[in-house]
Design an enzyme around this catalytic site. Structure first.
Site, PDB file in Angstrom:
ATOM      1  N   ASP A 154       0.731  -1.258  -0.148  1.00  0.00           N
ATOM      2  CA  ASP A 154      -0.176  -0.057  -0.017  1.00  0.00           C
ATOM      3  C   ASP A 154       0.939   1.208  -0.145  1.00  0.00           C
ATOM      4  O   ASP A 154       1.658   1.390   0.718  1.00  0.00           O
ATOM      5  CB  ASP A 154      -0.820   0.003   1.198  1.00  0.00           C
ATOM      6  CG  ASP A 154      -2.192   0.929   1.403  1.00  0.00           C
ATOM      7  OD1 ASP A 154      -2.644   1.072   0.429  1.00  0.00           O
ATOM      8  OD2 ASP A 154      -1.796   1.821   2.323  1.00  0.00           O
ATOM      9  N   GLU A 205       1.503  -0.640  -5.137  1.00  0.00           N
ATOM     10  CA  GLU A 205       0.460   0.616  -5.427  1.00  0.00           C
ATOM     11  C   GLU A 205       1.284   1.670  -5.286  1.00  0.00           C
ATOM     12  O   GLU A 205       1.674   2.242  -4.530  1.00  0.00           O
ATOM     13  CB  GLU A 205      -0.523   0.437  -4.328  1.00  0.00           C
ATOM     14  CG  GLU A 205      -1.582   1.475  -4.827  1.00  0.00           C
ATOM     15  CD  GLU A 205      -2.131   2.539  -3.665  1.00  0.00           C
ATOM     16  OE1 GLU A 205      -3.266   2.977  -3.860  1.00  0.00           O
ATOM     17  OE2 GLU A 205      -1.446   2.486  -2.456  1.00  0.00           O
TER      18      GLU A 205
END
Ligand code: NOJ
Length: 537
Positions: free
Chosen positions: A203, A265
């Site tokens: 993330d 990401e």
């Protein structure tokens, strides 16, 4: 699970938003045992792997991207034993499991943050986060940074110090210059690798390292926006050079196990992305370009060509994403004029702009594109059912922090997180035995798995056929060559397969070949109708 080096290069990965997939214990929230009871669905689809959104202990203020304990499962989702059983059962079916790791920030409920709050300014426990005195008389935040969900990126404690949170105030940013933070994450990664996790989705992989002076910056126009322009800029918190040391450290850990991968990401400037994909860094990075591409053949063509060329140049594999838990579902995006700001449209409308039928038809045609491209394809749960965005959720059920933090000007991401309809009836359409945490609209009943399984023309049947055909016809990942079939038509060749997608408003002749797969529900003659894709052999 059999060893299969580089399985991720061509894998079809199914994203499971755990809270909304299947509720096994009747509390209205999805959970691990609910997911275990629905593995047949994934098997039937034929996916190679699942990626699970965060399942760690969390107050779920930001859907679990606010982690209180990285080694424990959120009790609403189950136990560590349930997680281990899930991993084993997936492996028995040949499905790999990718977990989500959230290293940029913790939850305020994490033991480290609790300790830091109880301590005095200057205590070493505060150095695991980014605490600073305020400006002026101390009542002004240390700089002008704006949080991604809106509002200042700093919150003040009662003792006068401020802490940084690039996202919600309940998500304090960790200090990645602190060696204890680095080694803690080494350990967390090993913890999950030892439990058989096959990969990690990282993330905010572009955010961990901050400029040491924390200088002021231009506020970002909206959450998730990239800085525009042709040149990457020296941004104080996105994509800083120091990130790469962290990437290499993690890669070395993964390489000490068999067949493991990590996918970033990373919302960075396109020229910076290849740096994340060097051989000792990430295996893959999400390519979000199609999420931002309107239904237009020229636009699709350039995104696909650029990504395929860029991946080939550095020996990486492309990734394709049409939807995820952060964006308006593509079955709705494609039903709106191409220049619509869909994040705003869900609140501001005009809602009669939506052409539901066109959205469904184009979403089916798009699936035949992404499932026929080189590299790997990520499917967001529910897209195989053609689920549209639930843009009309009642305002009082909205859960995404964006809604409050934007002072009710941006609705947020709940509309793509509405639970899966498994059956056409029942209090939550088979999701569980009670009402679901977000209400499903009546229109979901006709899209249920139960209804679509038995209908050969359904979107679910199309996805199944396409994944099976991909495994059969494109297994050796042949290179892509673009073809010219005139304006409004996207066409390319991959080995023995020719893919033609008519994105124009008029029918076009179907070139020679046998139609192996068509996104249309009607029988095709010599012409390919608008908003339709075919695979020809
Ligand atoms: C990206 C995740 O996909 C999103 O859901 C989350 O809110 C932010 N990162 C912050 O962790």
């Amino acid at each position: 699970m059999e060893t299969q080096p580089e399985w991720w290069r061509t894998g079809v990965v199914y994203q499971v938003y755990v809270r909304s997939f299947a509720d096994g214990n009747g509390d209205g929230q999805g959970d691990i045992n609910g997911l275990r009871s629905r593995l047949d669905h994934l098997d039937d689809l034929g996916v190679d792997a699942i990626w699970l959104n965060p399942w760690y202990e969390s107050p779920l203020t930001d859907g679990g991207y606010d982690v209180a304990d990285y080694r424990a499962i959120e009790p609403r989702y189950g136990t560590l034993a349930d997680a281990e059983a899930l991993i084993a059962e997936c492996h028995e079916r040949g499905i790999r499991v990718i977990a989500d790791l959230v290293p940029n920030h913790t939850s305020i409920e994490h033991a480290w943050f609790q300790e830091a709050m109880a301590a005095e300014p200057g205590d070493s426990s505060r150095d695991r986060y980014i605490f600073r005195p305020g400006r002026g008389d101390g009542s002004e935040p240390p700089n002008n940074w704006i949080a991604m969900f809106g509002g200042p990126a700093w919150t003040r404690l009662n003792d006068g110090e401020w802490y940084l949170h690039l996202f919600d105030p309940s998500q304090p940013d960790l200090n990645w210059d602190n060696e204890e933070v680095r080694s803690e994450f080494d350990d967390v990664i090993r913890f999950w690798m030892d439990r058989g996790i096959d990969g990690l989705r990282i993330d905010v992989a572009h955010g961990m390292v901050k400029h040491p002076d924390l200088p002021d910056t231009e506020p970002l126009p909206l959450p998730w926006s990239l800085q525009g322009g042709d040149e990457p800029i020296d941004h104080p918190f996105w994509g800083r050079a120091g990130i790469h040391d962290i990437n290499r450290r993690w890669r070395a850990i993964l390489d000490s196990y068999d067949d493991r991968m990590m996918v970033a990401e990373a919302w960075v400037h396109p020229t910076q992305l290849p740096l994340f994909l060097r051989p000792d860094e990430y295996h893959q990075s999400f390519n979000f370009d199609l999420i931002e591409t309107p239904w237009d053949a020229t636009a699709f063509r350039s995104v696909i060509s650029e990504a395929a060329t860029a991946a080939a140049e550095i020996g990486a594999s492309s990734t394709w994403v049409l939807s995820n838990h952060d964006v308006v579902r593509h079955a709705t995006r494609y039903g709106l004029p191409g220049n619509t700001d869909t994040r705003r449209w869900i609140l501001d409308g005009p809602h009669d702009l939506l052409d539901h039928e066109a959205g469904q038809r184009r979403a089916r045609a798009a699936a035949l594109i992404t499932l026929s491209l080189p590299g790997s394809t990520y499917i967001y749960q529910g897209e195989e059912l053609g689920l549209p965005e639930v843009w009309d959720l009642p305002l009082d059920v909205l859960d995404d922090p964006t809604w409050e933090k934007s002072d009710h000007t941006v609705k947020g991401r709940d509309g793509c997180r509405v639970p899966i309809p498994w059956t056409a009836t029942g209090p939550s359409l088979g999701f569980g035995d009670t009402n679901a945490w977000l209400p499903q609209p009546d229109r979901f009943a006709a899209l249920s798995v139960q209804e679509q399984r038995i209908d050969p023309d359904s979107t679910l049947s199309l996805y199944r056929r396409a994944i099976a055909a991909r495994n059969h016809l494109l297994a050796d990942d042949p290179p892509l060559t673009m073809l010219e079939f005139g304006p409004g038509v996207l066409a390319y060749e991959r080995g023995d397969v020719t893919v033609v997608s008519n994105m124009s408003a008029r029918p076009v002749p179907i070139p020679a070949g046998t139609v192996a797969l068509s996104s249309a529900t009607e029988t095709l003659g010599d012409e390919l109708p608008p908003d339709t894709s075919v695979w020809l052999t």
